[in-house]
Design a protein around this motif. Structure first.
Motif, PDB file in Angstrom:
ATOM      1  N   ASN A 140      33.229  44.859  48.921  1.00 38.65           N
ATOM      2  CA  ASN A 140      34.481  44.232  49.378  1.00 38.65           C
ATOM      3  C   ASN A 140      35.614  45.218  49.563  1.00 38.65           C
ATOM      4  O   ASN A 140      36.740  44.828  49.821  1.00 38.65           O
ATOM      5  N   GLY A 142      38.223  47.636  51.142  1.00 39.48           N
ATOM      6  CA  GLY A 142      38.883  47.751  52.452  1.00 39.48           C
ATOM      7  C   GLY A 142      38.456  46.643  53.391  1.00 39.48           C
ATOM      8  O   GLY A 142      38.529  45.453  53.078  1.00 39.48           O
ATOM      9  N   THR A 170      28.477  46.516  43.432  1.00 37.13           N
ATOM     10  CA  THR A 170      29.253  45.742  42.450  1.00 37.13           C
ATOM     11  C   THR A 170      29.380  44.286  42.915  1.00 37.13           C
ATOM     12  O   THR A 170      29.479  44.006  44.109  1.00 37.13           O
ATOM     13  N   ALA A 173      35.134  42.047  40.454  1.00 35.56           N
ATOM     14  CA  ALA A 173      36.091  42.943  39.797  1.00 35.56           C
ATOM     15  C   ALA A 173      35.624  43.147  38.360  1.00 35.56           C
ATOM     16  O   ALA A 173      35.118  42.216  37.725  1.00 35.56           O
ATOM     17  N   SER A 195      33.836  53.489  47.821  1.00 38.13           N
ATOM     18  CA  SER A 195      34.844  52.429  47.731  1.00 38.13           C
ATOM     19  C   SER A 195      36.208  53.032  47.994  1.00 38.13           C
ATOM     20  O   SER A 195      36.327  54.176  48.384  1.00 38.13           O
ATOM     21  N   GLY A 198      40.511  51.986  43.997  1.00 42.24           N
ATOM     22  CA  GLY A 198      40.517  50.935  42.980  1.00 42.24           C
ATOM     23  C   GLY A 198      39.264  50.929  42.123  1.00 42.24           C
ATOM     24  O   GLY A 198      39.324  50.714  40.911  1.00 42.24           O
ATOM     25  N   LEU A 199      38.124  51.163  42.728  1.00 42.25           N
ATOM     26  CA  LEU A 199      36.878  51.126  41.960  1.00 42.25           C
ATOM     27  C   LEU A 199      36.781  52.339  41.027  1.00 42.25           C
ATOM     28  O   LEU A 199      36.293  52.231  39.907  1.00 42.25           O
ATOM     29  N   GLY A 227      37.271  52.302  51.110  1.00 42.23           N
ATOM     30  CA  GLY A 227      38.270  51.257  50.905  1.00 42.23           C
ATOM     31  C   GLY A 227      39.463  51.382  51.824  1.00 42.23           C
ATOM     32  O   GLY A 227      39.428  52.090  52.823  1.00 42.23           O
ATOM     33  N   GLY A 229      42.437  52.237  50.409  1.00 39.17           N
ATOM     34  CA  GLY A 229      43.225  53.307  49.811  1.00 39.17           C
ATOM     35  C   GLY A 229      42.261  54.390  49.371  1.00 39.17           C
ATOM     36  O   GLY A 229      41.513  54.205  48.425  1.00 39.17           O
ATOM     37  N   ARG A 299      44.458  43.762  53.950  1.00 37.38           N
ATOM     38  CA  ARG A 299      43.384  44.727  53.689  1.00 37.38           C
ATOM     39  C   ARG A 299      42.314  44.725  54.769  1.00 37.38           C
ATOM     40  O   ARG A 299      41.658  45.727  55.000  1.00 37.38           O
ATOM     41  N   ASN A 418      43.776  39.765  40.529  1.00 33.68           N
ATOM     42  CA  ASN A 418      43.001  40.904  40.086  1.00 33.68           C
ATOM     43  C   ASN A 418      43.542  41.426  38.754  1.00 33.68           C
ATOM     44  O   ASN A 418      42.802  41.759  37.844  1.00 33.68           O
ATOM     45  N   LYS A 422      41.769  41.815  35.241  1.00 28.61           N
ATOM     46  CA  LYS A 422      41.672  43.114  34.585  1.00 28.61           C
ATOM     47  C   LYS A 422      42.326  43.138  33.218  1.00 28.61           C
ATOM     48  O   LYS A 422      41.967  43.917  32.366  1.00 28.61           O
ATOM     49  N   GLU A 540      47.023  50.102  41.377  1.00 32.18           N
ATOM     50  CA  GLU A 540      46.699  48.815  40.738  1.00 32.18           C
ATOM     51  C   GLU A 540      47.918  48.339  39.939  1.00 32.18           C
ATOM     52  O   GLU A 540      48.601  49.146  39.303  1.00 32.18           O
TER      53      GLU A 540
END
Ligand SMILES: Nc1ncnc2c1ncn2[C@@H]1O[C@H](COP(=O)(O)OP(=O)(O)OP(=O)(O)O)[C@@H](O)[C@H]1O
Length: 561
Positions: A140, A142, A170, A173, A195, A198-199, A227, A229, A299, A418, A422, A540
Motif C-alpha cells: 500500500n 505510495g 506486509t 500497519a 516502501s 514510513g515502513l 512509497g 516519501g 497519496r 495510523n 501505532k 509520521e
C-alpha cells in the motif's frame, strides 16, 4: 560454496551474435576487459568490477550449430549518459569438443566474475552472501506499486546477482514492526525495505523494542523506494553521486546487490509520555510537517502530493507558539558554498567520469578512430539467451489565540488513524532505558550550554538526511553519518512571499532566503506552547507535546554500493 579461482584470468571466446571476430577476455580485480578483432582493428571495452552484478552459465539454444558450446552471460550496470543501464555480455565457449568441458570453463568464468565483483571494496564490511536477505514490501506504499516494482525490476536484478532472499508482503500497519521485534537476526544477512520511509520507521522502532536493541539497530538495512516519501533512498544516492532520478529503483537495488555497509546516524527520541522512538530522517513541526500529514489524502498521486499541498498551505499560513532548546554542534560548519566532501565511501570511478577524462571503459574503440559500438542497453527483461536455459540453479488543534489559523482541520484522518494504531502499543515494554540518554529528562532543565529560542514559528524542522522526499533537498550539508541534526527554522515574522519561494523549490537555495536559519545541533528539545499542531518524526505523526532527542552517531547500518 564455490572455490575461488586465481585472478587474473584470460580466455578467447566469441561474443554471441556479435560477428565472427574472436574476443579476448580478461578478468581481474579491476573488472572485465574485452579486446575484439585483430591487431589492426582492435576494439576494447572495459567493465569495472564495481559495475558488475553477476554471471549465469547456459547451454546452447536448440538452433545453435555448435551444440557442444556452453555460454556465460555477464550482467553489469555501468553509467551511460547519466543513467545506469543494463549491459549483458554473452560469451560462447567452444574450446572443447564436448559440452561438459566447455561448461566447466564457463563455470570457472562465472566464479571469476563473482570474485572480482565481491573483491571490489572488500576492505569495507559487506553482507554475508551465503545468507538470505529478508525483503519487506508494503503493497500500500505510495500509489500502491511497491510489489509491482519488486516483481518487475528488483527480482530481475536480484536474480542476475544471485541474491538469495525471502519476501514478506506486509498485511497491515505495524506488521513489519511485529516481524522485526521477534526476528532471529542470525537467520538473515540484512533487511531490505521496498516502501516509503514510513515502513522503515516501523522497522527501526521494532528493532528498538527488542531486549538486544543496541545491537539490533545496527543490523544492515537497505531501502528501495516504493512509497510517496522516499527521502532516505534519495539521500543515499545523493551521497554516492548516483543518478537517482533517472532510475530510482535500479539505483537503490544496486546498493543492495553490492551490499557494502555504511554507518548511518540514528536519532533517539523521548516523548512527554516517556516513550522512546528511533528516527533516521527528521523531526519537526510547522508548515513542512503539516504538508506531509495533510497531503496524505493525495497519496494516490505519489510524491507530487507534497508540491500540490504546499500551494494550499502557503495561502493559509499558520504560526505555532513554541520554545525550542538545542545544543549546537561544534564540529561542523554550515558555510554555504563550502559544503563538506560528499561521498565518504570509497567508490570506483564511473564510466561517465572516465569518459570525461580519458576515453575509457565500456566504450569500444578502434586503434585508429574512436567509435562507440551499439550498446545493449536493453530493458531488464532482455537477454541474449533465454535465462530459463541457465544451468546454474537459482537458490534462488481547537483554535487558540496563540496559534494562528488553527481553527481548520489540520490533520488527515488517514494519518490520525495510523497514529492510533501505532500508539496502541503504548503499554509495550521499553527495553531502551532512560540511562541510554546523555541528555537530562524532559522535566528537568536543559544544560547551561544549550541555546533557547521562543517564537511563533512557521516551522522548525530538524533533519539528518539531505533529502526528506525525492524532490525536497532540504539540508545540503547533511550526510548520513555526520553526527548532526540540522535545524531549519523559520520564525513567525517571515513574509508569506518568502515562504512561497521556499516551498516552490526546496533545492538547497532556500537556505539563502532571508529569515531562514540553518543550525547544526547534537540534541534538541521542543516544547509546544499552543494547544494544537502536527509534530512529525520521519513523516509520521507523534503526539503534539514536548519531545526531545539526541543523535546516536553512526549506530545505524545502511547498504550502499
Ligand atoms: N499492508 C498494509 N496495509 C496498510 N498499511 C500498511 C501496510 N503495510 C504497511 N502499512 C503502513 O503504511 C504506512 C506508510 O507506508 P510507506 O511509508 O511505505 O508509504 P508512503 O506512501 O511513503 O507513506 P507515508 O509517506 O505516509 O509514510 C506505514 O507506516 C505502515 O505502517
Amino acid at each position: 560454496m564455490e572455490e575461488d579461482v586465481s585472478l587474473p584470468m584470460e580466455g578467447i571466446f566469441k561474443l554471441y551474435r556479435q560477428g565472427r571476430d574472436p574476443c579476448r577476455v580478461r578478468i581481474d580485480e579491476n573488472g572485465l576487459t574485452l579486446s575484439i578483432g585483430g591487431h589492426n582493428e582492435e576494439r576494447k571495452e572495459e567493465v569495472k568490477a564495481s559495475d558488475l552484478v553477476g554471471c549465469v552459465c547456459m547451454k546452447a539454444p536448440p538452433e545453435e550449430v555448435q551444440a557442444y558450446s556452453a555460454f556465460f552471460t555477464v550482467f553489469a550496470y555501468p553509467l551511460y549518459d547519466k543513467k545506469r543501464k543494463r549491459r549483458a555480455l554473452c560469451f560462447q565457449v567452444t574450446q572443447e569438443d564436448n559440452f561438459e568441458g566447455n561448461f566447466e570453463i564457463a563455470m570457472k568464468w562465472r566464479t571469476a566474475i563473482h570474485q572480482a565483483r565481491r573483491k571490489h571494496g572488500v576492505s569495507e564490511p559487506h553482507l554475508d552472501y551465503n545468507q538470505k536477505l529478508l525483503v519487506l514490501i508494503n503493497p500500500n506504499s505510495g500509489s500502491g506499486k511497491a510489489l509491482q516494482k519488486y516483481k518487475r525490476y528488483v527480482a530481475a536484478v536480484f536474480g542476475e546477482a544471485e541474491v538469495q532472499h525471502k519476501v514478506i508482503v506486509t498485511e497491515r500497519a505495524n506488521h513489519a514492526k511485529e516481524i522485526v521485534t521477534k526476528l532471529d537476526l542470525t537467520s538473515c544477512s540484512g533487511l531490505v525495505i521496498i516502501s516509503g520511509d514510513g515502513l522503515l520507521y516501523e522497522v527501526y522502532n521494532g528493532l528498538l523494542k527488542r531486549p538486544d536493541w543496541e545491537q539490533a539497530i545496527q543490523f544492515p538495512v537497505g531501502i528501495i523506494p516504493g512509497g510517496s516519501g522516499n527521502g532516505l533512498a534519495r539521500s543515499i544516492a545523493h551521497w554516492l553521486s548516483e543518478p537517482y532520478m533517472a532510475s530510482p529503483v535500479l539505483v537503490s537495488t544496486l546498493n543492495i546487490v553490492h551490499g557494502h555497509f555504511s554507518p548511518m546516524d540514528l536519532v533517539l527520541l523521548e516523548t512527554a509520555a516517556g516513550k522512546r522512538l528511533l528516527s533516521f530522517l527528521s523531526v519537526g513541526f510547522g508548515i513542512i510537517s503539516d504538508i506531509d500529514i495533510e497531503s496524505e489524502r493525495l497519496r494516490i498521486i505519489g510524491e507530487s502530493r507534497f508540491a500540490v499541498w504546499a500551494v494550499a498551505r502557503v495561502a493559509n499560513l499558520r504560526r505555532y507558539h513554541a520554545r525550542i532548546y538545542f545544543k549546537r554542534a561544534t564540529s561542523v560548519s554550515t558555510t554555504s558554498g563550502q559544503r563538506r566532501r560528499k561521498p565518504v565511501l570509497e567508490r570506483s570511478q564511473t564510466l561517465e567520469e572516465d569518459l570525461k577524462g580519458s576515453q575509457a571503459s565500456s566504450t569500444i574503440h578502434s586503434s585508429r578512430s574512436v567509435r562507440s559500438v551499439d550498446l545493449q542497453d536493453s530493458e531488464l527483461s532482455d537477454s541474449f539467451l533465454d535465462p530459463s536455459l541457465s544451468l546454474v540453479k537459482d537458490e534462488p488543534l481547537q483554535p487558540d489565540h496563540s496559534c494562528d489559523n488553527l481553527g481548520e482541520n489540520i490533520s488527515s484522518e488517514d494519518k490520525r488513524n495510523n497514529l492510533e494504531a501505532k500508539l496502541s502499543d503504548e503499554e509495550e515494554v521499553d527495553n531502551c532505558e532512560r540511562s541510554c540518554f546523555t541528555i537530562p529528562p524532559l522535566d528537568q532543565k536543559v544544560p547551561e550550554d544549550w541555546e533557547i529560542m521562543e517564537d511563533h514559528f512557521i516551522m522548525m524542522y530538524g533533519t539528518y538526511q539531505s533529502y526528506i522526499a525525492s524532490d525536497v533537498f532540504i539540508s545540503p550539508d547533511s550526510t548520513p553519518d555526520d553526527g548532526c541534526i540540522y535545524l531549519i527554522i523559520i520564525k513567525g515574522n517571515t513574509p508569506k512571499s518568502t515562504i512561497a519561494r521556499l516551498l516552490l523549490g526546496i533545492d538547497g537555495s532556500h537556505l539563502n532566503l532571508p529569515g531562514v536559519e540553518y543550525i547544526p545541533v547534537e540534541a534538541l528539545r521542543i516544547e509546544p506552547l499552543c494547544p494544537k499542531g502536527n509534530m512529525t518524526v520521519d513523516g509520521e505523526v507523534v503526539p503534539w507535546a514536548s519531545l526531545q532527542c539526541e543523535v546516536l552517531a553512526k549506530k545505524g547500518c545502511i547498504l550502499t554500493r
